[in-house]
Design an enzyme around this catalytic site. Structure first.
Site, PDB file in Angstrom:
ATOM      1  N   ASP A 196     -16.926 -36.100  -2.386  1.00 43.93           N
ATOM      2  CA  ASP A 196     -16.097 -35.640  -1.274  1.00 43.93           C
ATOM      3  C   ASP A 196     -16.824 -34.592  -0.428  1.00 43.93           C
ATOM      4  OD1 ASP A 196     -14.015 -34.544   0.365  1.00 43.93           O
ATOM      5  OD2 ASP A 196     -12.548 -35.282  -1.095  1.00 43.93           O
ATOM      6  N   THR A 204      -9.680 -36.138   3.920  1.00 44.12           N
ATOM      7  CA  THR A 204      -9.952 -36.862   2.678  1.00 44.12           C
ATOM      8  C   THR A 204      -9.100 -38.102   2.465  1.00 44.12           C
ATOM      9  OG1 THR A 204     -10.727 -34.851   1.625  1.00 44.12           O
ATOM     10  CG2 THR A 204      -9.919 -36.600   0.161  1.00 44.12           C
ATOM     11  N   ASN A 253      -3.654 -36.000   5.952  1.00 46.78           N
ATOM     12  CA  ASN A 253      -3.384 -35.636   4.546  1.00 46.78           C
ATOM     13  C   ASN A 253      -1.897 -35.374   4.337  1.00 46.78           C
ATOM     14  OD1 ASN A 253      -6.006 -35.850   3.666  1.00 46.78           O
ATOM     15  ND2 ASN A 253      -6.404 -33.641   3.586  1.00 46.78           N
ATOM     16  N   ASP A 263     -16.668 -30.419  -2.179  1.00 49.16           N
ATOM     17  CA  ASP A 263     -15.664 -30.143  -1.147  1.00 49.16           C
ATOM     18  C   ASP A 263     -14.964 -28.814  -1.412  1.00 49.16           C
ATOM     19  OD1 ASP A 263     -13.721 -31.305   1.065  1.00 49.16           O
ATOM     20  OD2 ASP A 263     -12.422 -30.651  -0.577  1.00 49.16           O
ATOM     21  N   HIS A 302     -15.476 -25.528   0.999  1.00 54.85           N
ATOM     22  CA  HIS A 302     -14.330 -24.913   1.685  1.00 54.85           C
ATOM     23  C   HIS A 302     -14.295 -23.416   1.388  1.00 54.85           C
ATOM     24  CE1 HIS A 302     -12.194 -28.221   3.462  1.00 54.85           C
ATOM     25  NE2 HIS A 302     -12.082 -28.882   2.341  1.00 54.85           N
ATOM     26  N   ASP A 321     -16.768 -39.285   2.154  1.00 55.68           N
ATOM     27  CA  ASP A 321     -15.674 -39.628   3.067  1.00 55.68           C
ATOM     28  C   ASP A 321     -15.862 -39.028   4.449  1.00 55.68           C
ATOM     29  OD1 ASP A 321     -15.378 -37.096   1.899  1.00 55.68           O
ATOM     30  OD2 ASP A 321     -13.188 -37.220   1.735  1.00 55.68           O
TER      31      ASP A 321
HETATM   32  P1  AMP Z   1      -8.975 -31.965   1.867  1.00 59.14           P
HETATM   33  O1  AMP Z   1     -10.204 -31.188   1.659  1.00 59.14           O
HETATM   34  O2  AMP Z   1      -7.786 -31.119   2.209  1.00 59.14           O
HETATM   35  O3  AMP Z   1      -9.139 -33.116   2.819  1.00 59.14           O
HETATM   36  O4  AMP Z   1      -8.593 -32.628   0.474  1.00 59.14           O
HETATM   37  C1  AMP Z   1      -9.534 -32.778  -0.567  1.00 59.14           C
HETATM   38  C2  AMP Z   1      -9.021 -32.193  -1.824  1.00 59.14           C
HETATM   39  O5  AMP Z   1      -7.912 -32.935  -2.284  1.00 59.14           O
HETATM   40  C3  AMP Z   1     -10.013 -32.247  -2.956  1.00 59.14           C
HETATM   41  O6  AMP Z   1     -10.864 -31.124  -2.965  1.00 59.14           O
HETATM   42  C4  AMP Z   1      -9.127 -32.282  -4.192  1.00 59.14           C
HETATM   43  O7  AMP Z   1      -8.871 -30.970  -4.651  1.00 59.14           O
HETATM   44  C5  AMP Z   1      -7.823 -32.875  -3.691  1.00 59.14           C
HETATM   45  N1  AMP Z   1      -7.621 -34.251  -4.167  1.00 59.14           N
HETATM   46  C6  AMP Z   1      -8.503 -35.246  -4.122  1.00 59.14           C
HETATM   47  N2  AMP Z   1      -7.987 -36.377  -4.626  1.00 59.14           N
HETATM   48  C7  AMP Z   1      -6.748 -36.083  -5.008  1.00 59.14           C
HETATM   49  C8  AMP Z   1      -5.682 -36.829  -5.601  1.00 59.14           C
HETATM   50  N3  AMP Z   1      -5.846 -38.126  -5.901  1.00 59.14           N
HETATM   51  N4  AMP Z   1      -4.508 -36.198  -5.805  1.00 59.14           N
HETATM   52  C9  AMP Z   1      -4.345 -34.911  -5.481  1.00 59.14           C
HETATM   53  N5  AMP Z   1      -5.311 -34.145  -4.929  1.00 59.14           N
HETATM   54  C10 AMP Z   1      -6.495 -34.712  -4.703  1.00 59.14           C
HETATM   55 ZN    ZN Z   2     -12.776 -35.185   1.740  1.00 60.49          ZN
HETATM   56 ZN    ZN Z   3     -11.994 -30.901   2.070  1.00 58.65          ZN
END
Ligand code: AMP
Ligand code: ZN
Ligand code: ZN
Length: 421
Positions: free
Chosen positions: A47, A83, A104, A202, A206, A249
């Site tokens: 990620d 993501t 998201n 990721d 962040h 991604d």
């Molecule tokens: P974002 O950076 O906000 O786009 O989302 C990515 C984050 O979502 C990752 O760092 C994980 O902590 C979380 N994540 C990834 N896959 C899942 C999942 N299947 N269910 C819940 N949280 C997830």
């Molecule tokens: Zn991502």
């Molecule tokens: Zn992220």
């Protein structure tokens, strides 16, 4: 293991299928349980790992894959560069506008609120289209997901044969051990399609920035797990019969918390509802306020721009889905959009994505190796909707209608009698 004679049988079957199928049947599922199985397909996602990171010496295992495998200059993420929309695009071949995970976090007029990381994220009714594991199962192949957005929801009446509720505490090594355990199952139970998802980069980027010590440590941890995965394949004699794809991604950019634009400095919050903030904001004017909110918001502002959903940049393929609010605002790279009374989570925030997909920092990477790929072959950049038809091709199953094209991969695929779709 596949002996040449088995491959020959596959070839004959594919030729037969190609001869029998008419264009109108292209979306039909493949016939169940072929006598021979396709090579195992491992889909690994790191990620947020930007396209310019592999090959720079920070991840030796990934670098070696880049040197020896088939690779792309970069992958264009779909809009928005978040993501859940993008992971689901990778396994459906549909733009977020079409599969419905348009952000998201989103709002559906019938189903209510969807928050990807909460219980509603596991509600299958939100997830449109058909992830690849559905067609794979229909074709008689076993499937397993060591995490993947969408894998915890029952979609089109089904889930992967093996799946796990997301647990960020499970280390990359533990995830790899689970994948290898699946590969140790008896041949008739062994999954032929397996995902492996790793978010540690990721999370670290962040919190601390794209090349912070924490982010570099996450790269190393992930790379060490990749090395264990490859060693595990070798130890089982499976390497030659496994197609491995490693990708991301979207990318990542450094941000400063102080670089925040406030939406309510332009239009008072009392005039609209919002379903998301941050890099991409969805704004729904309250009844009777549409004209006023549009007048003030639509257009260019300092550090962001807003559009009517019908007039978003065509290259983003975004705006037709009813879940997209009537006004969409996109911040410039490095900035974020906020309301003065609603501080965003993730404090401090040093790295972020969700910026315009054309920004080179948002580019994802792609590398593949295995029996179907030409070692060392290279591809120009491509859109991530193309990955799904590739997955279907590698699994020898029919792709359901999608926004991608397999042609993208012609330069890196070994010729086969006829693609299965
Ligand atoms: P974002 O950076 O906000 O786009 O989302 C990515 C984050 O979502 C990752 O760092 C994980 O902590 C979380 N994540 C990834 N896959 C899942 C999942 N299947 N269910 C819940 N949280 C997830
Ligand atoms: Zn991502
Ligand atoms: Zn992220």
């Amino acid at each position: 293991m596949h002996l040449p004679i088995v491959r020959g049988a596959w070839l004959a079957m594919l030729l037969l299928l190609a001869a029998c199928s008419s264009p109108a049947r292209r979306a039909d599922p493949a016939p169940a349980a072929a006598s021979a199985s396709p090579p195992t397909l491992l889909l690994v996602s790191i990620d947020g790992l930007r396209a310019d990171i592999p090959g720079t010496g920070r991840m030796p295992t990934l670098d070696a894959l880049f040197a020896q495998g088939a690779r792309a200059a970069w992958v264009n993420p779909s809009y928005p560069t978040l993501t859940f929309p993008n992971h689901y695009t990778l396994v459906t071949g549909l733009r977020p506008d079409r599969h419905g995970i348009v952000h998201n976090d989103l709002e559906d007029s019938m189903l209510g609120r969807f928050e990807s990381k909460k219980a509603s994220g596991r509600d299958g009714r939100f997830w449109g289209g058909e992830p690849i594991w559905v067609a794979a199962r229909r074709a008689g192949l076993k499937t397993a997901t060591m995490f993947w957005p969408g894998s915890e929801a029952e979609i089109a009446g089904t889930r992967p044969d093996h799946w796990r509720p997301f647990d960020g505490k499970l280390t990359p090594d533990q995830r790899v051990a689970e994948v290898l355990a699946w590969l140790d199952l008896p041949a008739n139970e062994r999954p032929r399609f397996i995902t492996l998802y790793m978010e540690q980069y990721d999370v670290a980027a962040h919190a601390a920035g794209t090349f912070s010590p924490q982010a570099v440590e996450a790269m190393e941890t992930i790379d060490a797990a990749l090395a264990k995965l490859l060693a595990g394949l070798d130890a089982r004699g499976l390497r030659a019969d496994t197609n491995l794809i490693v990708l991301s991604d979207h990318g990542m950019a450094d941000v400063r918390t102080s670089d925040t634009a406030y939406l309510d400095d332009v239009v008072p919050e009392s005039l609209y509802a919002w379903t998301s903030l941050g890099p991409v904001a969805h704004i729904t004017p309250h009844p009777g306020q549409a004209a006023e909110v549009r007048r003030r918001l639509v257009g260019r502002h300092d550090h962001y721009a807003c559009w009517d959903k019908a007039s978003l940049p065509p290259a983003w393929h975004y705006g037709r889905n009813p879940r997209i609010a009537s006004i969409v605002c996109q911040v410039d790279t490095g900035w974020r959009l906020q309301l003065r009374r609603h501080p965003l989570p993730h404090q401090p925030l040093k790295g972020e994505h969700g910026f315009a997909p054309e920004d080179p920092q948002m580019r994802a990477f792609f590398v593949a190796s295995g029996p179907d790929f030409v070692p060392g072959a290279t591809l120009p950049s491509f859109d991530n909707v193309d990955v799904y038809p590739l997955l279907a091709h590698l699994l020898r199953i029919h792709a359901v209608p999608n926004d991608g094209t397999l042609q993208t991969f012609t330069p890196v695929l070994k010729p086969r009698a006829a693609p299965a779709h």
